[in-house]
Design a protein around this motif. Sequence first.
Motif, PDB file in Angstrom:
ATOM      1  N   GLU A 114       0.826  -1.203   0.000  1.00 13.72           N
ATOM      2  CA  GLU A 114       0.000   0.000   0.000  1.00 13.72           C
ATOM      3  C   GLU A 114       0.865   1.259   0.000  1.00 13.72           C
ATOM      4  OE1 GLU A 114      -3.894   1.741   2.401  1.00 13.72           O
ATOM      5  OE2 GLU A 114      -2.562   0.278   3.372  1.00 13.72           O
ATOM      6  N   LEU A 115       2.007   1.185   0.673  1.00  5.27           N
ATOM      7  CA  LEU A 115       2.915   2.328   0.745  1.00  5.27           C
ATOM      8  C   LEU A 115       3.624   2.570  -0.583  1.00  5.27           C
ATOM      9  CD1 LEU A 115       4.484   4.494   2.405  1.00  5.27           C
ATOM     10  CD2 LEU A 115       6.095   2.664   3.017  1.00  5.27           C
ATOM     11  N   HIS A 116       4.131   1.508  -1.215  1.00  4.36           N
ATOM     12  CA  HIS A 116       4.965   1.656  -2.416  1.00  4.36           C
ATOM     13  C   HIS A 116       4.168   1.577  -3.723  1.00  4.36           C
ATOM     14  CE1 HIS A 116       8.842   1.566  -0.292  1.00  4.36           C
ATOM     15  NE2 HIS A 116       8.334   0.617   0.486  1.00  4.36           N
ATOM     16  N   ARG A 117       2.997   0.960  -3.691  1.00  5.69           N
ATOM     17  CA  ARG A 117       2.170   0.809  -4.891  1.00  5.69           C
ATOM     18  C   ARG A 117       2.967   0.229  -6.070  1.00  5.69           C
ATOM     19  NH1 ARG A 117      -2.935   0.852  -3.393  1.00  5.69           N
ATOM     20  NH2 ARG A 117      -3.381   0.986  -5.629  1.00  5.69           N
ATOM     21  N   PRO A 118       3.540  -0.955  -5.917  1.00  5.07           N
ATOM     22  CA  PRO A 118       4.312  -1.546  -7.022  1.00  5.07           C
ATOM     23  C   PRO A 118       3.415  -1.981  -8.169  1.00  5.07           C
ATOM     24  CG  PRO A 118       4.027  -3.154  -5.283  1.00  5.07           C
ATOM     25  CD  PRO A 118       3.459  -1.859  -4.758  1.00  5.07           C
ATOM     26  N   ASP A 119       4.031  -2.244  -9.311  1.00  2.47           N
ATOM     27  CA  ASP A 119       3.292  -2.758 -10.472  1.00  2.47           C
ATOM     28  C   ASP A 119       3.040  -4.255 -10.356  1.00  2.47           C
ATOM     29  OD1 ASP A 119       3.231  -0.314 -12.256  1.00  2.47           O
ATOM     30  OD2 ASP A 119       5.390  -0.491 -11.904  1.00  2.47           O
ATOM     31  N   LEU A 120       3.742  -4.895  -9.440  1.00  3.17           N
ATOM     32  CA  LEU A 120       3.565  -6.338  -9.230  1.00  3.17           C
ATOM     33  C   LEU A 120       4.125  -6.707  -7.869  1.00  3.17           C
ATOM     34  CD1 LEU A 120       2.845  -9.194 -10.557  1.00  3.17           C
ATOM     35  CD2 LEU A 120       5.304  -9.358 -11.024  1.00  3.17           C
ATOM     36  N   VAL A 121       3.418  -7.593  -7.168  1.00  2.92           N
ATOM     37  CA  VAL A 121       3.959  -8.253  -5.977  1.00  2.92           C
ATOM     38  C   VAL A 121       4.214  -9.702  -6.364  1.00  2.92           C
ATOM     39  CG1 VAL A 121       3.518  -9.023  -3.620  1.00  2.92           C
ATOM     40  CG2 VAL A 121       2.836  -6.717  -4.323  1.00  2.92           C
TER      41      VAL A 121
END
Length: 387
Positions: free
Chosen positions: A111-118
């Motif tokens: 939620e903090l980093h908002r990556p394009d993929l986990v």
Amino acid sequence: MRAKRKLRLQRKMRRANNRTRRIWQIRQAGYAAGYGGGYSVGYHAGRCSMVHERLTVPAAQIVPYDKTVMYVSQGTPGFRTIDRGIMNALGKLAREAICVTSGDPVALLAELHRPDLVLVLNGIFSIGTDQIDRIRAMGIPTAVWVADDPYFSDQTRVMATHYDVVFTHEISCVRMYEEAGCRSVHYLPFAADPDLFRPTHPPAMQTDLLFIGMAFPNRLAFFNRLLPWLTRRNVLIAGGGWQHLAGYDRLKDRIWLTGIDPLSTPLFYSGARIVINLHRSDQETGNSERFPGLSVNPRTFEIGACGTLQLVDERAELSRHYTPGQDLETFSSPEELAEKADYFLSREDARRDRAVTGLKKTLRHHTYVHRLSRMFQLLSQPGGVWG
């Protein structure tokens, strides 16, 4: 009397000269053997280093994807080499790689980093599926790369349904995930990290035969049949459970029950003339539907990257990656393993040529940069989470 003393003295001198000559001959033979052996080892090391330098793609030549990937590592000792390989490749292929462990508050970090993929390694015995559900609810794509198929398929089949994309290294499990309702499933084998797995000189120790791995029941049964032969060889077996070997007392000085740190295995692979790779059985309690083990383990690629000859048991998918009889050697029984090992231990040039060929194949096709590039292609294709 003088003549007799003179004769005895002459005989002593001849014996002394003969002993001196024999000592000189032994020393010369030892020098020649040592020089020749050292030259041969050095020449092989030089060939491997040259191959490694020529075929390893510099990071500066890799064009990264404009994506941020959060990688959730397994974090346990047995997965250290895979974790490291994936993280190194992500550092080269992604715009930004955020590496966390399964024990971290992954959903909060996402939620903090908002990556394009986990991207999660394995997914069982680590991160809870509740966190994955929370991440997906944020609109962040998730993927799992399952490493324990088919051995824990009873659990992975349920766990995988919580992810957007499933990657498995076991081709026989692809249909299982599709039938469980997973929307996007792909076969993706593991690989080797050439920054870690590479020919290393000097190695940790010199052995004729090396096996690293846990003593699963099928492995114990296999090595029990090799016992008389193994006792006459310079062998090292490293891993837990080998005290249950029938002839443990005869081999205990050549068995390391504490195993070897996975990050140190390249030092031991490089010092072995032959490394044995025997897969665990697919007939285990966590695989109640008996999905077959058709694909190869990560160790297949890691051994290949170290420039040593690999003897591996036959698996259906092996020929997709390597050419048996050219890149490595296979066996289907203890007797065949012993026969082939004896053959190559007595033919240094043939053994080293096979090892170098396997090294070339690994660096050309089986590194984590190759695998993550393929993963990103699949994610970017129409219908993929990046498509």
